[in-house]
Design a protein around this motif. Sequence first.
Motif, mmCIF file in Angstrom:
data_model
loop_
_atom_site.group_PDB
_atom_site.id
_atom_site.type_symbol
_atom_site.label_atom_id
_atom_site.label_comp_id
_atom_site.label_asym_id
_atom_site.label_seq_id
_atom_site.Cartn_x
_atom_site.Cartn_y
_atom_site.Cartn_z
ATOM 1 N N VAL A 1 -86.404 -21.055 -6.586
ATOM 2 C CA VAL A 1 -87.606 -20.488 -5.987
ATOM 3 C C VAL A 1 -87.222 -19.797 -4.681
ATOM 4 O O VAL A 1 -86.720 -20.441 -3.751
ATOM 5 N N ALA A 2 -87.452 -18.503 -4.597
ATOM 6 C CA ALA A 2 -87.200 -17.762 -3.356
ATOM 7 C C ALA A 2 -88.445 -17.873 -2.485
ATOM 8 O O ALA A 2 -89.490 -17.310 -2.802
ATOM 9 N N THR A 3 -88.330 -18.616 -1.401
ATOM 10 C CA THR A 3 -89.459 -18.770 -0.475
ATOM 11 C C THR A 3 -89.530 -17.544 0.439
ATOM 12 O O THR A 3 -88.747 -16.599 0.311
ATOM 13 N N ASP A 4 -90.466 -17.598 1.370
ATOM 14 C CA ASP A 4 -90.616 -16.506 2.332
ATOM 15 C C ASP A 4 -89.948 -16.834 3.672
ATOM 16 O O ASP A 4 -90.204 -16.161 4.680
ATOM 17 N N ARG A 5 -89.074 -17.859 3.658
ATOM 18 C CA ARG A 5 -88.320 -18.164 4.882
ATOM 19 C C ARG A 5 -87.395 -17.004 5.228
ATOM 20 O O ARG A 5 -86.908 -16.289 4.346
ATOM 21 N N ILE A 6 -87.159 -16.858 6.509
ATOM 22 C CA ILE A 6 -86.187 -15.862 6.954
ATOM 23 C C ILE A 6 -85.303 -16.508 8.010
ATOM 24 O O ILE A 6 -85.766 -17.285 8.850
ATOM 25 N N SER A 7 -84.009 -16.235 7.907
ATOM 26 C CA SER A 7 -83.066 -16.763 8.894
ATOM 27 C C SER A 7 -82.455 -15.601 9.669
ATOM 28 O O SER A 7 -82.393 -14.468 9.188
ATOM 29 N N ALA A 8 -82.034 -15.909 10.855
ATOM 30 C CA ALA A 8 -81.306 -14.949 11.691
ATOM 31 C C ALA A 8 -80.329 -15.735 12.542
ATOM 32 O O ALA A 8 -80.674 -16.819 13.036
ATOM 33 N N PHE A 9 -79.132 -15.216 12.659
ATOM 34 C CA PHE A 9 -78.076 -15.903 13.396
ATOM 35 C C PHE A 9 -77.902 -17.335 12.873
ATOM 36 O O PHE A 9 -77.687 -18.279 13.631
ATOM 37 N N ASP A 10 -78.052 -17.465 11.527
ATOM 38 C CA ASP A 10 -77.837 -18.728 10.813
ATOM 39 C C ASP A 10 -78.862 -19.811 11.141
ATOM 40 O O ASP A 10 -78.620 -20.995 10.907
ATOM 41 N N VAL A 11 -80.016 -19.419 11.659
ATOM 42 C CA VAL A 11 -81.098 -20.362 11.925
ATOM 43 C C VAL A 11 -82.358 -19.873 11.219
ATOM 44 O O VAL A 11 -82.697 -18.682 11.287
ATOM 45 N N VAL A 12 -83.059 -20.785 10.534
ATOM 46 C CA VAL A 12 -84.298 -20.428 9.856
ATOM 47 C C VAL A 12 -85.424 -20.331 10.879
ATOM 48 O O VAL A 12 -85.612 -21.226 11.704
ATOM 49 N N MET A 13 -86.161 -19.244 10.821
ATOM 50 C CA MET A 13 -87.252 -19.022 11.766
ATOM 51 C C MET A 13 -88.481 -19.869 11.392
ATOM 52 O O MET A 13 -88.641 -20.279 10.245
ATOM 53 N N ALA A 14 -89.342 -20.094 12.375
ATOM 54 C CA ALA A 14 -90.549 -20.885 12.143
ATOM 55 C C ALA A 14 -91.582 -20.120 11.317
ATOM 56 O O ALA A 14 -92.413 -20.725 10.631
ATOM 57 N N THR A 15 -91.526 -18.804 11.387
ATOM 58 C CA THR A 15 -92.544 -17.957 10.751
ATOM 59 C C THR A 15 -91.986 -17.314 9.481
ATOM 60 O O THR A 15 -90.928 -16.672 9.527
ATOM 61 N N PRO A 16 -92.684 -17.460 8.346
ATOM 62 C CA PRO A 16 -92.234 -16.785 7.127
ATOM 63 C C PRO A 16 -92.620 -15.309 7.119
ATOM 64 O O PRO A 16 -93.447 -14.863 7.916
ATOM 65 N N ILE A 17 -92.012 -14.563 6.208
ATOM 66 C CA ILE A 17 -92.300 -13.130 6.038
ATOM 67 C C ILE A 17 -93.010 -12.935 4.698
ATOM 68 O O ILE A 17 -92.411 -13.137 3.633
ATOM 69 N N PRO A 18 -94.292 -12.565 4.692
ATOM 70 C CA PRO A 18 -95.007 -12.385 3.430
ATOM 71 C C PRO A 18 -94.282 -11.428 2.482
ATOM 72 O O PRO A 18 -93.712 -10.416 2.917
ATOM 73 N N ASP A 19 -94.257 -11.766 1.217
ATOM 74 C CA ASP A 19 -93.663 -10.955 0.131
ATOM 75 C C ASP A 19 -92.138 -11.032 0.076
ATOM 76 O O ASP A 19 -91.539 -10.537 -0.879
ATOM 77 N N LYS A 20 -91.490 -11.632 1.062
ATOM 78 C CA LYS A 20 -90.029 -11.609 1.092
ATOM 79 C C LYS A 20 -89.430 -12.275 -0.152
ATOM 80 O O LYS A 20 -88.526 -11.733 -0.786
ATOM 81 N N GLY A 21 -89.918 -13.447 -0.505
ATOM 82 C CA GLY A 21 -89.373 -14.142 -1.669
ATOM 83 C C GLY A 21 -89.586 -13.364 -2.950
ATOM 84 O O GLY A 21 -88.711 -13.350 -3.836
ATOM 85 N N ARG A 22 -90.729 -12.712 -3.068
ATOM 86 C CA ARG A 22 -90.988 -11.919 -4.279
ATOM 87 C C ARG A 22 -90.083 -10.692 -4.328
ATOM 88 O O ARG A 22 -89.608 -10.318 -5.402
ATOM 89 N N VAL A 23 -89.832 -10.075 -3.173
ATOM 90 C CA VAL A 23 -88.900 -8.944 -3.153
ATOM 91 C C VAL A 23 -87.507 -9.397 -3.598
ATOM 92 O O VAL A 23 -86.868 -8.757 -4.439
ATOM 93 N N LEU A 24 -87.035 -10.507 -3.044
ATOM 94 C CA LEU A 24 -85.689 -10.973 -3.388
ATOM 95 C C LEU A 24 -85.562 -11.264 -4.875
ATOM 96 O O LEU A 24 -84.571 -10.881 -5.512
ATOM 97 N N THR A 25 -86.549 -11.946 -5.437
ATOM 98 C CA THR A 25 -86.475 -12.310 -6.856
ATOM 99 C C THR A 25 -86.612 -11.091 -7.750
ATOM 100 O O THR A 25 -85.813 -10.879 -8.672
ATOM 101 N N GLN A 26 -87.606 -10.255 -7.486
ATOM 102 C CA GLN A 26 -87.851 -9.136 -8.392
ATOM 103 C C GLN A 26 -86.789 -8.049 -8.260
ATOM 104 O O GLN A 26 -86.450 -7.379 -9.246
ATOM 105 N N LEU A 27 -86.246 -7.868 -7.077
ATOM 106 C CA LEU A 27 -85.144 -6.922 -6.929
ATOM 107 C C LEU A 27 -83.883 -7.458 -7.618
ATOM 108 O O LEU A 27 -83.160 -6.702 -8.268
ATOM 109 N N SER A 28 -83.643 -8.754 -7.504
ATOM 110 C CA SER A 28 -82.507 -9.354 -8.207
ATOM 111 C C SER A 28 -82.652 -9.177 -9.713
ATOM 112 O O SER A 28 -81.692 -8.795 -10.405
ATOM 113 N N LEU A 29 -83.838 -9.445 -10.236
ATOM 114 C CA LEU A 29 -84.063 -9.287 -11.677
ATOM 115 C C LEU A 29 -83.818 -7.841 -12.106
ATOM 116 O O LEU A 29 -83.254 -7.580 -13.178
#
Length: 301
Positions: A41-69
């Motif tokens: 499951v690709a969540t909407d978490r986003i990391s930067a400088f190897d740390v996961v941010m507190a705020t998710p990015i809407p649609d990010k997980g769907r972009v990652l999965t559907q672009l991968s497919l």
Amino acid sequence: MSVSASPAPKVIRETNFAGLAPSARGKVRDIYDLGDRLLIVATDRISAFDVVMATPIPDKGRVLTQLSLFWFNLLKDAIPNHILSATDFPAPFDKFKDELAGRSMIVRKTQPLPIECVARGYISGSGWKEYLASGAVCGIKLPPGLRESDKLPEPIFTPATKAASGHDENISFERASAMIGAEIAEKARSITLDLYRRAGAYAAPRGILLADTKFEFGLLDGQLIWIDEALTPDSSRFWPASGYHPGGAQPSFDKQFVRDYLERIRWPKTPPGPDLPPEVVAATRDKYREAFRILVGHELD
């Protein structure tokens, strides 16, 4: 699991299905072990400088999965991949199909290679730092006088270790061969460069330069299988060709707005990740969606 107030698809920072615990949570993905298969499951978490941010990015997980497919299908004749289904979820996960839809994949379970397979066609990121220090990347000598973001004479294979935390470490092909065996290393290098060239040739007429990308492979019954994600803004540097000017860092279709914000506020790059302001979230969401639209040819559903 957080849910947006609008009727738009749910924003998911973390999956929490009653009675079902993931076998692993990565920086972005929650993974459930189904025996000989995995639910990723690709969540909407986003990391930067190897740390996961507190705020998710809407649609990010769907972009990652559907672009991968999209890429797995486009390049399926190059190497087998791990995809089984992105729509049919077995019980008891079928009860959560609304949360899973568009961001999840049922895949074959493989034995992942303990290295990341990176192809670089341009000198950037950790490769640029290594070149400045030694004139080489992963033991590959490069021409003198290159500028940051210059195109290389030909793409190179630059494997890296997988760090449980912190940064991955670039390694030589010889060390990669010692870790996974010479024959598998040769196959991994060959297919990495083939996929990179083919994906770059697809992206170029659409106005995107594929500067570099990271692939993951696994073994299944002795066969090399393409796994994880495929040519997404999280695993690749996509640069708009119209703004390409070597001699410095390039604008890119990824988490650039997040990194720039963190630098501005002088965040110390240690956990926990801070909350992100709405304008940074919106700009980052737009970049991910724009990369999807340009490459796939239509808006994210």
